[in-house]
Design a protein around this motif. Structure first.
Motif, short mmCIF file in Angstrom:
data_model
loop_
_atom_site.label_atom_id
_atom_site.label_comp_id
_atom_site.label_asym_id
_atom_site.label_seq_id
_atom_site.Cartn_x
_atom_site.Cartn_y
_atom_site.Cartn_z
N ASN A 47 0.82 -1.21 0.00
CA ASN A 47 0.00 0.00 0.00
C ASN A 47 0.85 1.26 0.00
O ASN A 47 0.52 2.26 -0.65
N ASP A 77 -2.61 0.99 -10.34
CA ASP A 77 -3.16 2.33 -10.18
C ASP A 77 -4.16 2.32 -9.02
O ASP A 77 -4.44 1.29 -8.41
N ASP A 78 -4.69 3.49 -8.70
CA ASP A 78 -5.57 3.63 -7.53
C ASP A 78 -6.78 2.71 -7.60
O ASP A 78 -7.18 2.09 -6.61
N GLU A 79 -7.40 2.64 -8.80
CA GLU A 79 -8.59 1.81 -8.96
C GLU A 79 -8.28 0.33 -8.73
O GLU A 79 -9.02 -0.39 -8.04
N SER A 80 -7.16 -0.12 -9.29
CA SER A 80 -6.78 -1.53 -9.13
C SER A 80 -6.37 -1.83 -7.69
O SER A 80 -6.67 -2.90 -7.16
N GLN A 129 -7.58 -0.39 -5.08
CA GLN A 129 -8.83 -0.45 -4.34
C GLN A 129 -9.47 -1.83 -4.48
O GLN A 129 -9.98 -2.41 -3.52
N ALA A 130 -9.41 -2.38 -5.70
CA ALA A 130 -9.96 -3.71 -5.95
C ALA A 130 -9.20 -4.77 -5.16
O ALA A 130 -9.80 -5.69 -4.59
N ASN A 149 -10.14 -4.43 -1.55
CA ASN A 149 -11.50 -4.91 -1.35
C ASN A 149 -11.53 -6.44 -1.28
O ASN A 149 -12.24 -7.03 -0.46
N TYR A 158 -11.47 -12.95 -8.55
CA TYR A 158 -10.46 -11.91 -8.36
C TYR A 158 -9.27 -12.14 -9.30
O TYR A 158 -8.77 -11.20 -9.92
N TYR A 212 -6.15 -7.22 -16.12
CA TYR A 212 -5.43 -5.95 -15.98
C TYR A 212 -3.94 -6.11 -16.29
O TYR A 212 -3.35 -5.28 -16.98
#
Length: 298
Positions: free
Chosen positions: A52, A126-129, A131-132, A135, A162, A169
């Motif tokens: 992170n 990236d930020d979106e990935s 976050q996934a 999650n 997942y 990606y």
């Protein structure tokens, strides 16, 4: 879960909250203090390190990864991990998945996700990935903590979904970005060397399996990695030798036999040529000569 993975888990989890689903999945948060795991091991599990923030470094199959960006480091089974360092600012999460668990997923896809992971190791996200990824970790943790008669199936299908999402990606389509043939040859060669260098240290053996000439194999490896094929064979052989010298009670003669040398004298000469000291000296020093090798790799 194999002994090496359990040792790493014990090292990482000192003072940390650990969640586990039997021996199939172990999850834990980042170490609270600076840690250095300097103990070569060959894991039979898959280890996912979610970075992170902060810094970490690891040496996997002689390759040094210095990581200072968010993403995911994936250490797959069969690879030799020489060293892992987490600096004091490191924040992340760990998922250690047994071979049994991964095999049960029965991954089928038009892309070879697991092989691609093996050849790259760290994936900046990236930020979106990110976050996934986080999650998924949170959902998996919640499932493990909750009483549910279908827990095993829920974990299996969540993880499978997942991995397919992650694969889409990190792995470009083969038609859009075909892998260079020389890279394919090199990756296959390195995979074979990892598995067979204890018994075979001759280039013709690997060329024969790959159905190409030794000259073609040597050229592909040199162009792709910048190093000769024999240098890679020597690297993996030395890593195995160091691992046995530092982590086993086998005699020098027994290690020589395990690594298929004609006699201990030949093993000693080979080791000294590549490491700079004899196997006995390396063992007596507790592998200190190995630290010089690590610094050289950096």
């Amino acid at each position: 879960m194999d002994n090496d993975s359990l040792k790493l888990t014990s090292f990482l989890s000192q003072g940390q909250m650990v969640y586990n689903f039997g021996n199939d999945i172990v999850m834990l948060e980042s170490p609270c203090n600076e840690k250095c795991y300097d103990f070569p091991f060959v894991s039979d599990s898959t280890i996912c390190i979610i970075v992170n923030s902060g810094h970490m470094m690891c040496i996997v199959d002689t390759m040094t990864h210095s990581i200072d960006s968010s993403g995911m480091m994936i250490l797959t089974r069969g690879h030799i991990v020489e060293r892992i360092i987490f600096e004091s600012d490191f924040k992340g999460k760990f998922i250690i998945m047994s071979r049994k668990m991964l095999d049960s997923l029965e991954i089928v896809s038009q892309f070879n996700l697991l092989h691609d992971i093996e050849t790259k190791g760290f994936y900046p996200l990236d930020d979106e990935s990110m976050q996934a990824v986080n999650n998924y970790y949170g959902m998996l943790q919640g499932i493990i903590r909750t009483a549910n008669p279908y827990k095993a199936n829920v974990i299996k299908h969540l993880t499978l979904a997942y991995l397919y999402g992650l694969g889409a990606y990190i792995h470009p389509s083969l038609s859009a970005n075909p892998k260079n043939r020389l890279e394919e040859i090199t990756n296959s060669f390195l995979d074979l060397v990892r598995k067979n260098c204890k018994e075979h240290r001759d280039i013709p053996f690997y060329a024969d399996i790959l159905r190409i000439s030794p000259k073609h194999l040597s050229k592909a490896v040199k162009i792709t990695t910048g190093e000769k094929a024999m240098q890679w064979i020597e690297k993996y052989t030395v890593i195995n030798a160091k691992n046995l010298l530092r982590t086993s009670y086998y005699s020098i003669a027994q290690i020589s036999d395990i690594l298929s040398f004609a006699n201990p004298s030949d093993f000693g000469k080979y080791f000294k040529k590549n490491v700079g000291c004899s196997p006995l000296t390396f063992r007596k020093l507790g592998g200190e000569s190995g630290h010089q090798h690590y610094h050289h790799l950096k």
